[in-house]
Design a protein around this motif. Structure first.
Motif, PDB file in Angstrom:
ATOM      1  N   PRO A  31     -15.173 -83.782 -12.164  1.00  0.00           N
ATOM      2  CA  PRO A  31     -16.337 -83.335 -12.942  1.00  0.00           C
ATOM      3  C   PRO A  31     -16.230 -81.921 -13.496  1.00  0.00           C
ATOM      4  CG  PRO A  31     -16.902 -83.583 -10.603  1.00  0.00           C
ATOM      5  CD  PRO A  31     -15.528 -84.112 -10.774  1.00  0.00           C
ATOM      6  N   LEU A  32     -15.287 -81.138 -13.013  1.00  0.00           N
ATOM      7  CA  LEU A  32     -15.168 -79.755 -13.505  1.00  0.00           C
ATOM      8  C   LEU A  32     -14.014 -79.566 -14.484  1.00  0.00           C
ATOM      9  CD1 LEU A  32     -15.924 -77.622 -10.297  1.00  0.00           C
ATOM     10  CD2 LEU A  32     -17.497 -78.431 -12.067  1.00  0.00           C
ATOM     11  N   ASP A  66     -31.390 -85.646  -5.812  1.00  0.00           N
ATOM     12  CA  ASP A  66     -30.206 -86.069  -6.564  1.00  0.00           C
ATOM     13  C   ASP A  66     -29.861 -85.039  -7.641  1.00  0.00           C
ATOM     14  OD1 ASP A  66     -29.958 -88.473  -5.125  1.00  0.00           O
ATOM     15  OD2 ASP A  66     -31.355 -89.502  -6.473  1.00  0.00           O
ATOM     16  N   ILE A  84     -20.405 -91.689  -8.723  1.00  0.00           N
ATOM     17  CA  ILE A  84     -20.806 -91.915  -7.335  1.00  0.00           C
ATOM     18  C   ILE A  84     -21.930 -92.949  -7.353  1.00  0.00           C
ATOM     19  CG2 ILE A  84     -21.837 -90.810  -5.288  1.00  0.00           C
ATOM     20  CD1 ILE A  84     -19.137 -89.593  -5.992  1.00  0.00           C
ATOM     21  N   HIS A 114     -20.085 -72.678 -11.724  1.00  0.00           N
ATOM     22  CA  HIS A 114     -19.954 -73.743 -10.727  1.00  0.00           C
ATOM     23  C   HIS A 114     -19.312 -73.240  -9.432  1.00  0.00           C
ATOM     24  CE1 HIS A 114     -21.228 -76.764 -13.593  1.00  0.00           C
ATOM     25  NE2 HIS A 114     -20.423 -76.199 -14.469  1.00  0.00           N
ATOM     26  N   HIS A 120     -25.074 -94.663  -4.859  1.00  0.00           N
ATOM     27  CA  HIS A 120     -25.776 -94.630  -3.576  1.00  0.00           C
ATOM     28  C   HIS A 120     -27.007 -95.501  -3.665  1.00  0.00           C
ATOM     29  CE1 HIS A 120     -28.154 -91.373  -5.519  1.00  0.00           C
ATOM     30  NE2 HIS A 120     -29.082 -91.601  -4.601  1.00  0.00           N
ATOM     31  N   PHE A 158     -20.174 -86.892 -14.034  1.00  0.00           N
ATOM     32  CA  PHE A 158     -20.245 -88.091 -13.213  1.00  0.00           C
ATOM     33  C   PHE A 158     -21.407 -89.002 -13.620  1.00  0.00           C
ATOM     34  CE2 PHE A 158     -18.061 -86.759  -8.953  1.00  0.00           C
ATOM     35  CZ  PHE A 158     -16.839 -87.136  -9.478  1.00  0.00           C
ATOM     36  N   MET A 212     -23.409 -83.240 -10.163  1.00  0.00           N
ATOM     37  CA  MET A 212     -22.308 -82.600 -10.878  1.00  0.00           C
ATOM     38  C   MET A 212     -22.309 -83.099 -12.315  1.00  0.00           C
ATOM     39  SD  MET A 212     -20.828 -80.705  -8.671  1.00  0.00           S
ATOM     40  CE  MET A 212     -19.408 -80.233  -9.675  1.00  0.00           C
ATOM     41  N   PRO A 266     -16.427 -80.474  -4.882  1.00  0.00           N
ATOM     42  CA  PRO A 266     -17.865 -80.324  -5.110  1.00  0.00           C
ATOM     43  C   PRO A 266     -18.665 -80.967  -3.982  1.00  0.00           C
ATOM     44  CG  PRO A 266     -16.984 -82.071  -6.495  1.00  0.00           C
ATOM     45  CD  PRO A 266     -15.808 -81.443  -5.789  1.00  0.00           C
ATOM     46  N   ALA A 267     -19.842 -80.428  -3.740  1.00  0.00           N
ATOM     47  CA  ALA A 267     -20.742 -81.051  -2.759  1.00  0.00           C
ATOM     48  C   ALA A 267     -21.315 -82.321  -3.378  1.00  0.00           C
ATOM     49  CB  ALA A 267     -21.869 -80.095  -2.405  1.00  0.00           C
ATOM     50  N   ILE A 268     -21.203 -83.433  -2.670  1.00  0.00           N
ATOM     51  CA  ILE A 268     -21.756 -84.696  -3.151  1.00  0.00           C
ATOM     52  C   ILE A 268     -22.811 -85.141  -2.150  1.00  0.00           C
ATOM     53  CG2 ILE A 268     -21.283 -87.078  -3.790  1.00  0.00           C
ATOM     54  CD1 ILE A 268     -19.870 -85.155  -5.642  1.00  0.00           C
ATOM     55  N   ALA A 269     -24.064 -85.112  -2.580  1.00  0.00           N
ATOM     56  CA  ALA A 269     -25.174 -85.472  -1.688  1.00  0.00           C
ATOM     57  C   ALA A 269     -26.383 -85.800  -2.538  1.00  0.00           C
ATOM     58  CB  ALA A 269     -25.475 -84.324  -0.727  1.00  0.00           C
ATOM     59  N   GLY A 270     -27.401 -86.338  -1.903  1.00  0.00           N
ATOM     60  CA  GLY A 270     -28.634 -86.659  -2.611  1.00  0.00           C
ATOM     61  C   GLY A 270     -29.487 -87.549  -1.741  1.00  0.00           C
ATOM     62  N   GLY A 271     -30.346 -88.302  -2.402  1.00  0.00           N
ATOM     63  CA  GLY A 271     -31.206 -89.200  -1.634  1.00  0.00           C
ATOM     64  C   GLY A 271     -32.548 -89.355  -2.306  1.00  0.00           C
ATOM     65  N   TYR A 285     -24.088 -91.348 -11.987  1.00  0.00           N
ATOM     66  CA  TYR A 285     -24.724 -91.530 -10.677  1.00  0.00           C
ATOM     67  C   TYR A 285     -25.459 -92.874 -10.685  1.00  0.00           C
ATOM     68  CZ  TYR A 285     -23.581 -86.804  -9.272  1.00  0.00           C
ATOM     69  OH  TYR A 285     -22.899 -85.666  -8.923  1.00  0.00           O
TER      70      TYR A 285
END
Lengths: 96, 138
Positions: free
Chosen positions: A9-10, B96, B81, A44, B83, B104, B101, A85-90, B106
């Motif tokens: 992504p960068l 999110d 990604i 970034h 989820h 990507f 990023m 990169p940090a990949i997270a979410g929810g 999502y």
């Protein structure tokens, strides 16, 4: 010349390159040299105080640089440095 | 923006979301950009979130590193990604957005105990301030 692997992504901020070689003896010098070569990577990788962002992981080989000597971590010509990169979410909702 | 997802990829994402319910699942999307973005492969990743995984997911940096290596070794592109949102719509959340990023896709699936309700995909706008929804085709 340490080799920096640029995450997908960068890459558009690094001339669409998947890797970039940087001449530097320490991690902090290398990151600032990398950003000088590719300024769009800066927001970034660096916070407003020009420190490496806390959520950016940087591995030297298989080890997080923060578990080595942090920004003082020495780099050799054969060092391979991965920016991760940090990949997270929810989802937003409260639990029932 | 259009995103094509091969049917077997979509089925694998649905299976993963159901298998990990009520926790959130996550994984990597691979494909090509020639003639528009196409997802033709998928790999599961463990949800490394510490504690309650029902409303959050995290991908371990070592797993991310492996995902980039897989793409490089196999001549494919890591394009996004996926989820799940258990018991919740497939809408990108503030959480999110904060972690998103650029570049990507999502992909989010809304999953219930007995079914997957919907699949939608979002890409971060160049401003970094909001998502744009992708038009998903299979």
């Amino acid at each position: 010349m340490a080799t920096f692997l640029i995450p997908t992504p960068l890459r558009k901020f690094a001339g669409n390159q998947s890797s970039v070689t940087v001449s530097a003896e320490r991690m902090d010098q290398a990151i600032h040299t990398l950003v000088a070569q590719h300024p769009d990577l800066g927001r970034h990788l660096l916070d407003p105080e020009r420190n490496i962002r806390s959520f950016v992981r940087i591995y030297v080989g298989d080890t997080d640089f923060r578990e080595l000597q942090g920004e003082q971590t020495p780099l050799a010509d054969h060092s391979v440095v991965s920016i991760i990169p940090a990949i997270a979410g929810g989802c937003e909702c409260n639990l029932p | 923006m259009k995103l094509r997802i091969q049917k077997q990829v979509m089925s694998e994402i649905f299976r993963h979301a159901m298998a990990d319910f009520p926790d959130e699942c996550c994984g990597f999307l691979y494909g090509t950009e020639e003639g528009g973005r196409l997802i033709h492969d998928v790999r599961r990743a463990p949800n490394a979130r510490q504690g309650d995984k029902r409303r959050r997911f995290t991908i371990d940096p070592a797993d991310y590193l492996q995902a980039e290596t897989f793409a490089r070794d196999n001549g494919v592109s890591l394009l996004g990604i996926y989820h799940s949102h258990p018991l919740h719509p497939a809408i990108a959340s503030e959480h999110d957005l904060k972690q998103a990023m650029p570049y990507f896709s999502y992909v989010i699936v809304s999953v219930f105990e007995d079914r997957v309700e919907e699949l939608r995909s979002f890409r971060l706008h160049d401003s970094g301030q909001h998502f744009e929804e992708e038009w998903v085709q299979s």
